[in-house]
Design a protein around this motif. Structure first.
Motif, PDB file in Angstrom:
ATOM      1  N   ILE A  15      -4.133   3.211  -4.263  1.00  0.00           N
ATOM      2  CA  ILE A  15      -3.702   2.263  -3.222  1.00  0.00           C
ATOM      3  C   ILE A  15      -4.555   1.006  -3.355  1.00  0.00           C
ATOM      4  O   ILE A  15      -5.784   1.103  -3.474  1.00  0.00           O
ATOM      5  CB  ILE A  15      -3.948   2.860  -1.811  1.00  0.00           C
ATOM      6  CG1 ILE A  15      -3.278   4.223  -1.663  1.00  0.00           C
ATOM      7  CG2 ILE A  15      -3.511   1.885  -0.725  1.00  0.00           C
ATOM      8  CD1 ILE A  15      -1.806   4.184  -1.442  1.00  0.00           C
ATOM      9  N   ILE A  16      -3.899  -0.144  -3.349  1.00  0.00           N
ATOM     10  CA  ILE A  16      -4.655  -1.403  -3.381  1.00  0.00           C
ATOM     11  C   ILE A  16      -4.304  -2.218  -2.126  1.00  0.00           C
ATOM     12  O   ILE A  16      -3.301  -1.960  -1.474  1.00  0.00           O
ATOM     13  CB  ILE A  16      -4.343  -2.230  -4.651  1.00  0.00           C
ATOM     14  CG1 ILE A  16      -2.844  -2.546  -4.762  1.00  0.00           C
ATOM     15  CG2 ILE A  16      -4.829  -1.506  -5.897  1.00  0.00           C
ATOM     16  CD1 ILE A  16      -2.518  -3.585  -5.818  1.00  0.00           C
ATOM     17  N   GLU A  17      -5.141  -3.191  -1.840  1.00  0.00           N
ATOM     18  CA  GLU A  17      -4.875  -4.123  -0.733  1.00  0.00           C
ATOM     19  C   GLU A  17      -4.436  -5.437  -1.353  1.00  0.00           C
ATOM     20  O   GLU A  17      -5.036  -5.896  -2.334  1.00  0.00           O
ATOM     21  CB  GLU A  17      -6.160  -4.371   0.061  1.00  0.00           C
ATOM     22  CG  GLU A  17      -6.442  -3.334   1.134  1.00  0.00           C
ATOM     23  CD  GLU A  17      -5.399  -3.287   2.250  1.00  0.00           C
ATOM     24  OE1 GLU A  17      -4.834  -4.340   2.604  1.00  0.00           O
ATOM     25  OE2 GLU A  17      -5.152  -2.172   2.744  1.00  0.00           O
ATOM     26  N   GLN A  18      -3.388  -6.042  -0.845  1.00  0.00           N
ATOM     27  CA  GLN A  18      -3.017  -7.373  -1.326  1.00  0.00           C
ATOM     28  C   GLN A  18      -2.473  -8.225  -0.197  1.00  0.00           C
ATOM     29  O   GLN A  18      -2.198  -7.726   0.894  1.00  0.00           O
ATOM     30  CB  GLN A  18      -2.050  -7.277  -2.516  1.00  0.00           C
ATOM     31  CG  GLN A  18      -0.849  -6.383  -2.283  1.00  0.00           C
ATOM     32  CD  GLN A  18       0.059  -6.313  -3.499  1.00  0.00           C
ATOM     33  OE1 GLN A  18      -0.355  -6.535  -4.621  1.00  0.00           O
ATOM     34  NE2 GLN A  18       1.318  -6.008  -3.252  1.00  0.00           N
ATOM     35  N   GLU A  19      -2.349  -9.528  -0.465  1.00  0.00           N
ATOM     36  CA  GLU A  19      -1.866 -10.480   0.545  1.00  0.00           C
ATOM     37  C   GLU A  19      -0.393 -10.241   0.840  1.00  0.00           C
ATOM     38  O   GLU A  19       0.373  -9.927  -0.090  1.00  0.00           O
ATOM     39  CB  GLU A  19      -1.956 -11.903  -0.015  1.00  0.00           C
ATOM     40  CG  GLU A  19      -3.342 -12.389  -0.304  1.00  0.00           C
ATOM     41  CD  GLU A  19      -3.986 -12.922   0.960  1.00  0.00           C
ATOM     42  OE1 GLU A  19      -3.463 -13.906   1.510  1.00  0.00           O
ATOM     43  OE2 GLU A  19      -4.995 -12.302   1.389  1.00  0.00           O
ATOM     44  N   VAL A  20       0.018 -10.471   2.079  1.00  0.00           N
ATOM     45  CA  VAL A  20       1.456 -10.456   2.397  1.00  0.00           C
ATOM     46  C   VAL A  20       2.083 -11.658   1.680  1.00  0.00           C
ATOM     47  O   VAL A  20       1.573 -12.775   1.780  1.00  0.00           O
ATOM     48  CB  VAL A  20       1.675 -10.557   3.925  1.00  0.00           C
ATOM     49  CG1 VAL A  20       3.159 -10.662   4.245  1.00  0.00           C
ATOM     50  CG2 VAL A  20       1.065  -9.351   4.628  1.00  0.00           C
ATOM     51  N   PRO A  21       3.174 -11.457   0.902  1.00  0.00           N
ATOM     52  CA  PRO A  21       3.756 -12.586   0.167  1.00  0.00           C
ATOM     53  C   PRO A  21       4.462 -13.559   1.108  1.00  0.00           C
ATOM     54  O   PRO A  21       4.847 -13.186   2.219  1.00  0.00           O
ATOM     55  CB  PRO A  21       4.763 -11.906  -0.770  1.00  0.00           C
ATOM     56  CG  PRO A  21       5.123 -10.636  -0.092  1.00  0.00           C
ATOM     57  CD  PRO A  21       3.940 -10.209   0.720  1.00  0.00           C
ATOM     58  N   ARG A  22       4.641 -14.808   0.624  1.00  0.00           N
ATOM     59  CA  ARG A  22       5.324 -15.823   1.443  1.00  0.00           C
ATOM     60  C   ARG A  22       6.518 -16.377   0.687  1.00  0.00           C
ATOM     61  O   ARG A  22       6.557 -16.338  -0.550  1.00  0.00           O
ATOM     62  CB  ARG A  22       4.351 -16.956   1.748  1.00  0.00           C
ATOM     63  CG  ARG A  22       3.348 -16.550   2.809  1.00  0.00           C
ATOM     64  CD  ARG A  22       2.734 -17.779   3.409  1.00  0.00           C
ATOM     65  NE  ARG A  22       2.242 -18.624   2.318  1.00  0.00           N
ATOM     66  CZ  ARG A  22       1.023 -19.128   2.280  1.00  0.00           C
ATOM     67  NH1 ARG A  22       0.193 -18.891   3.232  1.00  0.00           N
ATOM     68  NH2 ARG A  22       0.653 -19.885   1.276  1.00  0.00           N
ATOM     69  N   LEU A  23       7.474 -16.910   1.417  1.00  0.00           N
ATOM     70  CA  LEU A  23       8.636 -17.536   0.781  1.00  0.00           C
ATOM     71  C   LEU A  23       8.179 -18.826   0.107  1.00  0.00           C
ATOM     72  O   LEU A  23       7.434 -19.601   0.696  1.00  0.00           O
ATOM     73  CB  LEU A  23       9.699 -17.890   1.819  1.00  0.00           C
ATOM     74  CG  LEU A  23      10.199 -16.766   2.737  1.00  0.00           C
ATOM     75  CD1 LEU A  23      11.399 -17.261   3.543  1.00  0.00           C
ATOM     76  CD2 LEU A  23      10.601 -15.556   1.930  1.00  0.00           C
ATOM     77  N   PHE A  24       8.637 -19.043  -1.138  1.00  0.00           N
ATOM     78  CA  PHE A  24       8.325 -20.332  -1.761  1.00  0.00           C
ATOM     79  C   PHE A  24       9.574 -21.000  -2.326  1.00  0.00           C
ATOM     80  O   PHE A  24       9.501 -22.088  -2.868  1.00  0.00           O
ATOM     81  CB  PHE A  24       7.210 -20.209  -2.803  1.00  0.00           C
ATOM     82  CG  PHE A  24       7.488 -19.240  -3.914  1.00  0.00           C
ATOM     83  CD1 PHE A  24       8.095 -19.671  -5.086  1.00  0.00           C
ATOM     84  CD2 PHE A  24       7.137 -17.904  -3.776  1.00  0.00           C
ATOM     85  CE1 PHE A  24       8.354 -18.771  -6.101  1.00  0.00           C
ATOM     86  CE2 PHE A  24       7.408 -17.003  -4.800  1.00  0.00           C
ATOM     87  CZ  PHE A  24       8.014 -17.439  -5.962  1.00  0.00           C
ATOM     88  N   GLU A  25      10.742 -20.385  -2.187  1.00  0.00           N
ATOM     89  CA  GLU A  25      12.008 -21.013  -2.584  1.00  0.00           C
ATOM     90  C   GLU A  25      12.986 -20.826  -1.420  1.00  0.00           C
ATOM     91  O   GLU A  25      12.937 -19.806  -0.723  1.00  0.00           O
ATOM     92  CB  GLU A  25      12.604 -20.331  -3.832  1.00  0.00           C
ATOM     93  CG  GLU A  25      11.764 -20.395  -5.089  1.00  0.00           C
ATOM     94  CD  GLU A  25      11.786 -21.760  -5.753  1.00  0.00           C
ATOM     95  OE1 GLU A  25      12.585 -22.625  -5.329  1.00  0.00           O
ATOM     96  OE2 GLU A  25      10.977 -21.954  -6.676  1.00  0.00           O
ATOM     97  N   PRO A  26      13.929 -21.805  -1.228  1.00  0.00           N
ATOM     98  CA  PRO A  26      14.819 -21.716  -0.065  1.00  0.00           C
ATOM     99  C   PRO A  26      15.789 -20.532  -0.086  1.00  0.00           C
ATOM    100  O   PRO A  26      16.280 -20.124   0.963  1.00  0.00           O
ATOM    101  CB  PRO A  26      15.593 -23.044  -0.104  1.00  0.00           C
ATOM    102  CG  PRO A  26      15.331 -23.644  -1.439  1.00  0.00           C
ATOM    103  CD  PRO A  26      14.067 -23.059  -1.971  1.00  0.00           C
ATOM    104  N   ASP A  27      16.056 -19.959  -1.283  1.00  0.00           N
ATOM    105  CA  ASP A  27      17.012 -18.837  -1.328  1.00  0.00           C
ATOM    106  C   ASP A  27      16.308 -17.482  -1.290  1.00  0.00           C
ATOM    107  O   ASP A  27      16.898 -16.460  -1.641  1.00  0.00           O
ATOM    108  CB  ASP A  27      17.889 -18.931  -2.589  1.00  0.00           C
ATOM    109  CG  ASP A  27      17.091 -18.743  -3.860  1.00  0.00           C
ATOM    110  OD1 ASP A  27      15.850 -18.968  -3.820  1.00  0.00           O
ATOM    111  OD2 ASP A  27      17.672 -18.363  -4.886  1.00  0.00           O
ATOM    112  N   GLN A  28      15.043 -17.486  -0.857  1.00  0.00           N
ATOM    113  CA  GLN A  28      14.320 -16.207  -0.816  1.00  0.00           C
ATOM    114  C   GLN A  28      14.297 -15.610   0.589  1.00  0.00           C
ATOM    115  O   GLN A  28      14.468 -16.330   1.580  1.00  0.00           O
ATOM    116  CB  GLN A  28      12.877 -16.408  -1.286  1.00  0.00           C
ATOM    117  CG  GLN A  28      12.783 -16.676  -2.776  1.00  0.00           C
ATOM    118  CD  GLN A  28      11.357 -16.853  -3.220  1.00  0.00           C
ATOM    119  OE1 GLN A  28      10.527 -17.370  -2.477  1.00  0.00           O
ATOM    120  NE2 GLN A  28      11.066 -16.434  -4.430  1.00  0.00           N
TER     121      GLN A  28
END
Ligand code: BGC
Length: 374
Positions: A15-28
């Motif tokens: 198990i690893i810890e990582q950042e919550v991803p964010r939208l970076f394109e309008p169709d995501q």
């Protein structure tokens, strides 16, 4: 947030810890992962026999069978909104302009091999709390299928195969009715499923739903909940420990279809020898390294020619197969409610993923759920 990752270099699964991803394109869209299924491919990846991390990373977040809920939709997203349930597809197109398959949205037929697969090949997967992806790779799930939609991806294997089989059957033996409704298409034909794992069982359910007289053949002996499931859907189970291939063929008559879901080359080769006249043999299992076996290629070739046989390999799936899988999951739920309740063996917290993946399979499909009690 937590994720389950494999580190091929140090041969670890953790198990690893990582950042919550964010939208970076309008169709995501941003999705919260609800259920992530475990399959044989995950086992191979976690045994370091298969799978590749994304370029520049030392690890791969695994998981490719999934169900998610949309949390946020980018401004250009037309088909989904927050709260919708979706099943993401697995394969992403290669970058080559000349790949007609990928350029036309059919990356499951990619010519170059430079595709990526989420959770398998050069792209992180879904066994984590939040994931970002483009709208075009997602399939809308009716809310009624919440409990079982994680089975859609493994079911797409059978759906893609069956779409091709029906096309061939309706164009080859012209006495079959091309206008027959879905549940009549296999009427009068026999299908042999090799393997009693999730892909085999879902394949058997699909074939039975399409009207085939369905047999499932595997090593397992009764008593077994998987064998009970085969019987409950009106198919016939035969164990390879008690009945040989030739005896099975004598029992079944002309074998019109073999649906291989084991990934064992010797077993598949034996089955090929009992394929019937005008028969289609579908291979879905990806074998690891296995011992060489003796074969009689002249006999196989003679049979294939003189009996008009087809050998069909099939991998991954496109949007049509996902739509068919969701349609059939609904059909299974209505037709066999008791059976469908037993398909998901349990929802487990991510900390149990390594043991579940590498241990002996329990039940039919084990699922990781990030909100399951630890
Ligand atoms: C997945 C497919 C994938 C294949 C080969 C299977 O387990 O379901 O989506 O294409 O593995 O990597």
């Amino acid at each position: 947030m937590k994720a389950v990752a494999v580190f091929p270099g140090s041969q670890q699964v953790k198990i690893i810890e990582q950042e919550v991803p964010r939208l970076f394109e309008p169709d995501q869209v941003l999705m919260r992962m609800l259920d992530v299924g475990i399959c044989g491919t995950d086992k191979e990846i976690c045994s370091f026999e298969y799978g590749t991390p994304p370029a520049g990373d030392d690890h791969l977040v695994i998981g490719h069978e999934s169900l998610a809920e949309i949390v946020q939709a980018g401004p250009a997203v037309a088909r989904f909104q927050a709260g919708d349930l979706v099943v993401p597809s697995v394969r992403r197109p290669c970058p080559h302009r000349g790949c007609l398959a990928c350029r036309s949205g059919h990356q499951d037929y990619c010519y170059t091999g430079d595709f990526r697969e989420r959770g398998i090949k050069e792209a992180h997967g879904y066994m984590t709390e939040y994931v970002v992806d483009r709208e075009r790779y997602l399939n809308l799930v009716p809310p009624d299928l919440r409990e079982i939609a994680v089975l859609a991806e493994p079911l797409t294997i059978a759906e893609k195969a069956l779409a091709q089989i029906f096309w061939m059957m309706q164009h080859r033996p012209p006495w079959l009715d091309p206008q027959a409704p879905h549940q009549e298409r296999g009427r009068g034909l026999s299908a042999l499923v090799l393997g009693i794992g999730p892909v085999g069982l879902l394949g058997a359910m699909t074939l039975a739903t399409a009207g085939f007289t369905t047999y499932v053949y595997s090593r397992e002996l009764p008593p077994s909940p998987r064998i009970d499931l085969v019987t409950a859907i009106g198919a016939t189970y035969v164990s390879s420990q008690t009945v040989t291939f030739p005896d099975l063929a004598a029992q079944m008559g002309n074998i019109d279809l073999v649906y291989e879901a084991v990934g064992h080359s010797h077993f598949a080769l034996q089955a090929l020898q009992v394929l019937g006249t005008n028969g289609i043999f579908v291979l879905t299992g990806v074998p690891g390294l296995q011992a060489f076996v003796e074969a009689d290629p002249a006999r196989l070739m003679r049979d294939m020619v003189l009996k008009n046989q087809v050998l069909l390999g099939t991998v991954n799936a496109g949007p049509d197969a996902f739509a068919s899988a969701l349609r059939d999951l609904d059909a299974f739920r209505r037709r066999w409610p008791e059976v469908v309740r037993t398909l998901i063996a349990g929802r487990n917290p991510p900390e149990q993923a390594p043991d579940l993946i590498l241990g002996r399979p329990t039940g039919i499909k084990s699922v990781i759920a990030f909100d399951a009690p630890a």
